[in-house]
Scaffold this motif. Structure first.
Motif, PDB file in Angstrom:
ATOM      1  N   LYS A  65       0.841  -1.193   0.000  1.00  0.00           N
ATOM      2  CA  LYS A  65       0.000   0.000   0.000  1.00  0.00           C
ATOM      3  C   LYS A  65       0.882   1.253   0.000  1.00  0.00           C
ATOM      4  N   LYS A  66       1.946   1.144   0.811  1.00  0.00           N
ATOM      5  CA  LYS A  66       2.876   2.270   0.933  1.00  0.00           C
ATOM      6  C   LYS A  66       3.523   2.564  -0.424  1.00  0.00           C
ATOM      7  N   LEU A  67       3.843   1.459  -1.118  1.00  0.00           N
ATOM      8  CA  LEU A  67       4.502   1.585  -2.418  1.00  0.00           C
ATOM      9  C   LEU A  67       3.578   2.279  -3.424  1.00  0.00           C
ATOM     10  N   ILE A  68       2.304   1.801  -3.427  1.00  0.00           N
ATOM     11  CA  ILE A  68       1.343   2.365  -4.374  1.00  0.00           C
ATOM     12  C   ILE A  68       1.113   3.841  -4.069  1.00  0.00           C
ATOM     13  N   LEU A  69       0.944   4.138  -2.761  1.00  0.00           N
ATOM     14  CA  LEU A  69       0.721   5.537  -2.375  1.00  0.00           C
ATOM     15  C   LEU A  69       1.921   6.396  -2.761  1.00  0.00           C
ATOM     16  N   GLY A  70       3.094   5.829  -2.538  1.00  0.00           N
ATOM     17  CA  GLY A  70       4.325   6.553  -2.888  1.00  0.00           C
ATOM     18  C   GLY A  70       4.393   6.824  -4.366  1.00  0.00           C
ATOM     19  N   LEU A  71       4.028   5.803  -5.142  1.00  0.00           N
ATOM     20  CA  LEU A  71       4.081   5.919  -6.601  1.00  0.00           C
ATOM     21  C   LEU A  71       3.108   6.984  -7.093  1.00  0.00           C
ATOM     22  N   VAL A  72       1.883   6.874  -6.567  1.00  0.00           N
ATOM     23  CA  VAL A  72       0.869   7.857  -6.956  1.00  0.00           C
ATOM     24  C   VAL A  72       1.353   9.259  -6.581  1.00  0.00           C
ATOM     25  N   GLY A  73       1.910   9.363  -5.403  1.00  0.00           N
ATOM     26  CA  GLY A  73       2.399  10.659  -4.929  1.00  0.00           C
ATOM     27  C   GLY A  73       3.470  11.222  -5.830  1.00  0.00           C
ATOM     28  N   VAL A  74       4.402  10.372  -6.198  1.00  0.00           N
ATOM     29  CA  VAL A  74       5.519  10.842  -7.025  1.00  0.00           C
ATOM     30  C   VAL A  74       5.046  11.250  -8.410  1.00  0.00           C
ATOM     31  N   VAL A  75       4.167  10.403  -9.013  1.00  0.00           N
ATOM     32  CA  VAL A  75       3.669  10.742 -10.349  1.00  0.00           C
ATOM     33  C   VAL A  75       2.864  12.034 -10.286  1.00  0.00           C
ATOM     34  N   ALA A  76       2.008  12.131  -9.250  1.00  0.00           N
ATOM     35  CA  ALA A  76       1.197  13.342  -9.096  1.00  0.00           C
ATOM     36  C   ALA A  76       2.091  14.557  -8.907  1.00  0.00           C
ATOM     37  N   PHE A  77       3.124  14.377  -8.113  1.00  0.00           N
ATOM     38  CA  PHE A  77       4.050  15.479  -7.864  1.00  0.00           C
ATOM     39  C   PHE A  77       4.747  15.884  -9.158  1.00  0.00           C
ATOM     40  N   THR A  78       5.095  14.863  -9.934  1.00  0.00           N
ATOM     41  CA  THR A  78       5.762  15.133 -11.198  1.00  0.00           C
ATOM     42  C   THR A  78       4.874  15.963 -12.105  1.00  0.00           C
ATOM     43  N   LEU A  79       3.616  15.504 -12.212  1.00  0.00           N
ATOM     44  CA  LEU A  79       2.700  16.200 -13.111  1.00  0.00           C
ATOM     45  C   LEU A  79       2.442  17.630 -12.630  1.00  0.00           C
ATOM     46  N   ALA A  80       2.303  17.749 -11.303  1.00  0.00           N
ATOM     47  CA  ALA A  80       2.004  19.072 -10.757  1.00  0.00           C
ATOM     48  C   ALA A  80       3.214  19.990 -10.802  1.00  0.00           C
ATOM     49  N   ALA A  81       4.348  19.442 -10.443  1.00  0.00           N
ATOM     50  CA  ALA A  81       5.531  20.289 -10.317  1.00  0.00           C
ATOM     51  C   ALA A  81       6.277  20.453 -11.626  1.00  0.00           C
ATOM     52  N   GLY A  82       6.007  19.549 -12.582  1.00  0.00           N
ATOM     53  CA  GLY A  82       6.766  19.554 -13.820  1.00  0.00           C
ATOM     54  C   GLY A  82       6.832  20.892 -14.524  1.00  0.00           C
TER      55      GLY A  82
ATOM     56  N   ALA B  79       7.977  -2.618 -12.872  1.00  0.00           N
ATOM     57  CA  ALA B  79       8.533  -3.161 -11.621  1.00  0.00           C
ATOM     58  C   ALA B  79       9.773  -2.377 -11.207  1.00  0.00           C
ATOM     59  N   GLU B  80      10.592  -2.027 -12.173  1.00  0.00           N
ATOM     60  CA  GLU B  80      11.802  -1.252 -11.872  1.00  0.00           C
ATOM     61  C   GLU B  80      11.432   0.155 -11.384  1.00  0.00           C
ATOM     62  N   ARG B  81      10.424   0.731 -12.007  1.00  0.00           N
ATOM     63  CA  ARG B  81       9.934   2.034 -11.551  1.00  0.00           C
ATOM     64  C   ARG B  81       9.467   1.955 -10.098  1.00  0.00           C
ATOM     65  N   ASP B  82       8.686   0.925  -9.802  1.00  0.00           N
ATOM     66  CA  ASP B  82       8.135   0.803  -8.449  1.00  0.00           C
ATOM     67  C   ASP B  82       9.248   0.633  -7.413  1.00  0.00           C
ATOM     68  N   ARG B  83      10.252  -0.154  -7.794  1.00  0.00           N
ATOM     69  CA  ARG B  83      11.379  -0.358  -6.865  1.00  0.00           C
ATOM     70  C   ARG B  83      12.072   0.968  -6.586  1.00  0.00           C
ATOM     71  N   MET B  84      12.269   1.748  -7.640  1.00  0.00           N
ATOM     72  CA  MET B  84      12.995   2.995  -7.462  1.00  0.00           C
ATOM     73  C   MET B  84      12.167   4.031  -6.703  1.00  0.00           C
ATOM     74  N   VAL B  85      10.880   4.028  -6.962  1.00  0.00           N
ATOM     75  CA  VAL B  85      10.001   4.965  -6.239  1.00  0.00           C
ATOM     76  C   VAL B  85      10.037   4.645  -4.749  1.00  0.00           C
ATOM     77  N   ALA B  86       9.969   3.354  -4.444  1.00  0.00           N
ATOM     78  CA  ALA B  86      10.004   2.950  -3.036  1.00  0.00           C
ATOM     79  C   ALA B  86      11.331   3.318  -2.388  1.00  0.00           C
ATOM     80  N   ALA B  87      12.404   3.214  -3.161  1.00  0.00           N
ATOM     81  CA  ALA B  87      13.739   3.472  -2.587  1.00  0.00           C
ATOM     82  C   ALA B  87      14.067   4.958  -2.519  1.00  0.00           C
ATOM     83  N   MET B  88      13.622   5.721  -3.500  1.00  0.00           N
ATOM     84  CA  MET B  88      14.087   7.118  -3.595  1.00  0.00           C
ATOM     85  C   MET B  88      13.023   8.161  -3.265  1.00  0.00           C
ATOM     86  N   GLY B  89      11.767   7.750  -3.275  1.00  0.00           N
ATOM     87  CA  GLY B  89      10.708   8.696  -2.919  1.00  0.00           C
ATOM     88  C   GLY B  89      10.719   9.921  -3.806  1.00  0.00           C
TER      89      GLY B  89
END
Lengths: 527, 318
Positions: free
Chosen positions: A2-19, A255-265
């Motif tokens: 769940k944490k991973l999914i939330l993190g991923l959504v957060g990062v993508v959302a942040f990317t889109l918003a902050a881009g 899968a590689e994206r998810d791993r990196m999102v979890a590791a780097m936030g």
């Protein structure tokens, strides 16, 4: 999870918003940029190459006549060309070139360099390979009335010509260099690009430093860069996480994206796009029972692309369902039309019943065959496994044979296969290049299905020579319909591109092709 | 000794010729064409005409025997040919990577030697005590754990614990020893663990055997100090089989670190080997096989010569 999914959504959302906001910041000059290149080019000659490995290596050193505007893809913009006109009969293209452009060795760039470059591309001298020779076969002559004007005259209308001019592989070389040694671009670098060559340590890295005389004032922003060859995805991801490289521009799997999102936030930027690549399933139409249209069609109809897309997109780079043109691009067949074509029905139960009937009619209810595939994990293996499972559901038994690239290509070329997974590696949405694979095998040995079909040849030629976009679209869709009805070959799914970079990397533009936007001119570091 | 060494060196010539002939023809049986891989491997829509022209340019359209003759003539002059993928001299391609691979092999050997000799000796001297059990567990671990997996554990640990990774581009030791060692010490550790385990077990079993020999009992009966019995009489003899194993392991490390090199993104011979095989770059494969065969021959010779150093009874040439 769940944490991973939330993190991923957060990062993508942040990317889109902050881009856009981030991109609007004032670029900073300076810094050294380390990025990963996941393959190493065998040579430096763009004209002899079809791999991104050459572009990610060579693009920062070279300019092209035109290029794609990645903010408005697939629009084309000038690179060395300041402006251009096309005659009403679409047979004459006149380009006005930038003045004051210098090659890295100090020579002045002129229209003669464009002529020498395109002469080399369309009619390579002895000892020179041009993989785009056929692409420029319609050029009748190239004239250079003055140092800043170049005129291309065509033998016939070619609706793909502007896309051909914008190909990232058309690196402009010096006429003097080519006159002295036409093979020199294989081993020497002398371009007009934003960076000058520093060193290439074989198997390790390539590096460049700012071209202080670059003709686009104020660019590039970086002092220098180093492209580090990281041939294994795991090593690349580790390097990205450890900060030894700040980006990789080809693409990674979900899968590689998810791993990196979890590791780097939030240190990580994730950018995603549809991709101008697809995998195709093709049948050797010379080998029984695949010379029987009913068998081929049954096998295509059994594939649940819509359902498969949902599952495969979670574990692989495969995602979009589409025909011969990238879904969502201007010339693509709309979904409403696509679902009417064999192999694209959303009613998979009914399609598979029909498929079973066709196999029974053909006398091949218990069909067994070998599916050839490349020995590459992503996305070839999941695609192969997917097909095996789809065909199992209509009672067909398939052996999945994955082999290295060399024996795979040998089998494809010699026709020593029954069914195979092929691929299309494109750099734009213009269908001419991708549809070359479908022209009759008697005219084009690249048609690995070995089918000969005069109707497809006629439609290919019509779309190529048609200047009106709507009429061209009709020809393309007619060709696609014919191809799928005859079931020679068909895209399985289109790829989805995911690019990871550190948030400090700014100015790089995402596009549907990993072959574009590799010159690094506008990249800067927000440190 | 000198005559023996010269004879052995001369014998490498027919060995390498045999290897060259075998590899040349075996590679031609393998399906695949480097030109196709080069021009069409990434989906290039190149015409057959272009493929044929490239094949001609690389000399692949010539009869096989002519190609073989050219290759052997080049070999006789010390020329390994040109890589068909990069079109650079094979020797240049190899030498760029050899420095790194040799250094990893040397570092791993140093690590393995320094650890395995005391470990194996202690295990033998304190047989069936807790010391022996610990050594046996550690060495079985080294034999069971694949080097590349241990390498991955090292990388993940460095990333997790210190948020740090070793450099991923090679810096020669004479340019920057710190950067060099901070990159190569980790893969050396990863492969050295297995190397150390193999050698330590060999020393233990060999030493146990030697310690049961009559001459050891005699030495003890004569009242020789136990330390001298072990170091002068037992260990020197027990090291002979260990030296053979170490020699073979060293030669293996030159070209056999395929996966470990990938894990650490090392630009070494193993990685080059895999790439050239996947591309059907015959010239490069031939060059590397000959080089590795040469290494094996030379290392075996060195091992044989070392026998004489450790065991004075062995005298070559008599």
């Amino acid at each position: 999870m769940k944490k991973l999914i939330l993190g991923l959504v957060g990062v993508v959302a942040f990317t889109l918003a902050a881009g856009p906001q981030a991109e609007a910041q004032q670029p900073k000059r300076g810094g050294n940029f380390n990025f990963a290149i996941s393959a190493e080019t065998p040579h430096y000659d763009c004209h002899a190459s079809d791999t991104y490995a050459t572009l990610h290596f060579s693009s920062p050193f070279h300019s092209t006549l035109l290029r794609y505007n990645l903010s408005k893809f697939p629009d084309v913009e000038g690179d060395l060309a300041k402006s251009w006109t096309i005659s009403p009969d679409k047979l004459t293209y006149t380009f006005t070139l930038h003045e004051g452009v210098k090659f890295h060795n100090g020579e002045t760039f002129t229209s003669a360099d464009i002529k020498a470059t395109y002469d080399r591309l369309r009619s390579p001298p002895q000892g020179v390979v041009s993989t785009r020779r056929a692409t420029f076969a319609d050029i009748e002559s190239i004239e250079t009335p003055n140092p800043t004007t170049v005129v291309f005259k065509l033998k016939a209308v070619n609706s793909s010509m502007m896309d051909h001019f914008a190909s990232p592989w058309n690196c402009v070389y010096s006429a003097k260099d080519l006159a002295a040694d036409p093979t020199s671009p294989r081993t020497k670098i002398n371009g007009t690009g934003p960076f000058t060559f520093v060193e290439h340590v074989k198997g390790s890295h390539v590096s460049g430093k700012r071209n202080e005389n670059y003709f686009k004032k104020g660019l590039p922003y970086l002092d220098s860069y180093r492209g580090i060859f990281t041939l294994q995805a795991a090593a690349m991801l580790n390097a990205l996480q450890g900060g030894q490289v700040l980006a990789e521009f080809r693409g990674v799997s979900p899968a590689e994206r998810d791993r990196m999102v979890a590791a780097m936030g939030d240190k990580l930027r994730v950018e995603e796009s549809s991709w101008t690549l697809n995998l195709l399933v093709l049948f050797n139409t010379e080998k029984p029972p695949f010379n029987d249209i009913r068998v081929r069609r049954a096998l295509l109809m059994a594939i649940d692309r819509w359902g498969g897309s949902q599952g495969l997109s979670k574990i692989s780079t495969l995602r979009a369902v589409g025909g011969v043109v990238r879904p969502g691009s201007p010339l693509a067949t709309p979904e409403a039309e696509l679902v009417k074509l064999p192999g694209f029905s959303k009613n998979i139960k009914q399609a598979r019943e029909e498929a079973r009937k066709l196999l029974k009619e053909a006398g091949h209810e218990n069909l067994k065959f070998v599916l050839w595939n490349r020995n590459l994990a992503m996305p070839y293996t999941p695609a192969g496994v997917f097909l095996v499972d789809q065909w199992r559901q209509i009672g067909v038994e398939v052996e999945h044979k994955q082999s290295d690239t060399a024996p795979y290509i040998a089998a494809m070329q010699s026709g020593n296969f029954e069914v195979a997974i092929d691929f299309s590696n494109l750099f734009n949405d213009d269908p001419t290049l991708s549809m070359t694979k479908f022209i009759s095998a008697s005219k084009n040995p690249l048609n690995l299905s070995r089918a000969n079909d005069a109707e497809i040849d006629k439609l290919y030629e019509l779309q190529l020579r048609e200047g009106d976009i709507q009429k061209r679209k009709q020809y393309i869709q007619a060709l696609e319909k014919r191809l799928f009805e005859q079931a020679y070959q068909q895209p399985i799914l289109w790829w989805h591109r995911i690019v990871l970079s550190h948030r400090t990397v700014m100015g790089w533009k995402m596009s549907p092709s990993h072959n574009l936007g590799a010159d690094l001119a506008e990249v800067w570091l927000n440190q | 000794m000198l005559t023996y060494t010269l004879k052995r060196l001369l014998l490498t010539i027919p060995t390498l010729i045999g290897v060259a002939v075998l590899v040349f023809f075996m590679l031609r049986i393998v399906p695949g064409d480097i030109v196709e891989v080069k021009l069409r491997g990434d989906g290039g829509n190149v015409t057959q005409e272009v493929v044929d022209a490239e094949r001609k340019r690389l000399g692949l359209d010539r009869p096989l025997l002519v190609q073989f003759g050219d290759y052997m003539w080049g070999l006789a002059r010390g020329d390994l040919g040109i890589s068909m993928w990069t079109e650079r001299p094979v020797i240049e391609e190899i030498l760029i990577r050899l420095e790194l691979s040799l250094e990893v092999a040397i570092l791993a050997t140093i690590f393995a030697t320094l650890i395995s000799i005391p470990l194996g000796t202690a295990a033998a001297l304190f047989r069936n005590t807790w010391i022996d059990y610990v050594v046996r567990i550690v060495t079985i671990g080294g034999l069971s754990i694949p080097s590349f997996w241990f390498g991955m554990i090292i990388i993940v640990s460095l990333l997790t614990l210190f948020n740090w990774l070793p450099p991923i581009t090679f810096t020669p030791i004479y340019v920057d020893p710190v950067a060099n060692l901070s990159q190569l010490i980790w893969p050396a550790l990863a492969v050295g663990y297995r190397y150390c385990a193999v050698t330590a077990r060999m020393i233990r079993s060999s030493l146990l055997e030697v310690l049961a020999e009559d001459y050891i009992r005699t030495a003890r009966a004569k009242g020789v100090y136990e330390k001298l019995v072990v170091s002068r009489h037992a260990l020197r003899n027990a090291l002979l089989p260990a030296i053979t194993v170490m020699g073979l392991e060293f030669a293996f490390l030159i070209g056999g670190l395929v996966v470990t090199e990938q894990v650490f993104n090392l630009n070494g011979i193993g990685q080059l080997f895999v790439q050239s095989v996947s591309r059907n770059d015959f010239m490069l494969i031939q060059g590397m096989v000959i080089m590795i065969a040469g290494f094996y021959v030379i290392i075996n010779l060195v091992v044989d010569l070392l026998y004489a150093v450790f065991d004075p009874r062995i005298r070559y040439g008599n």
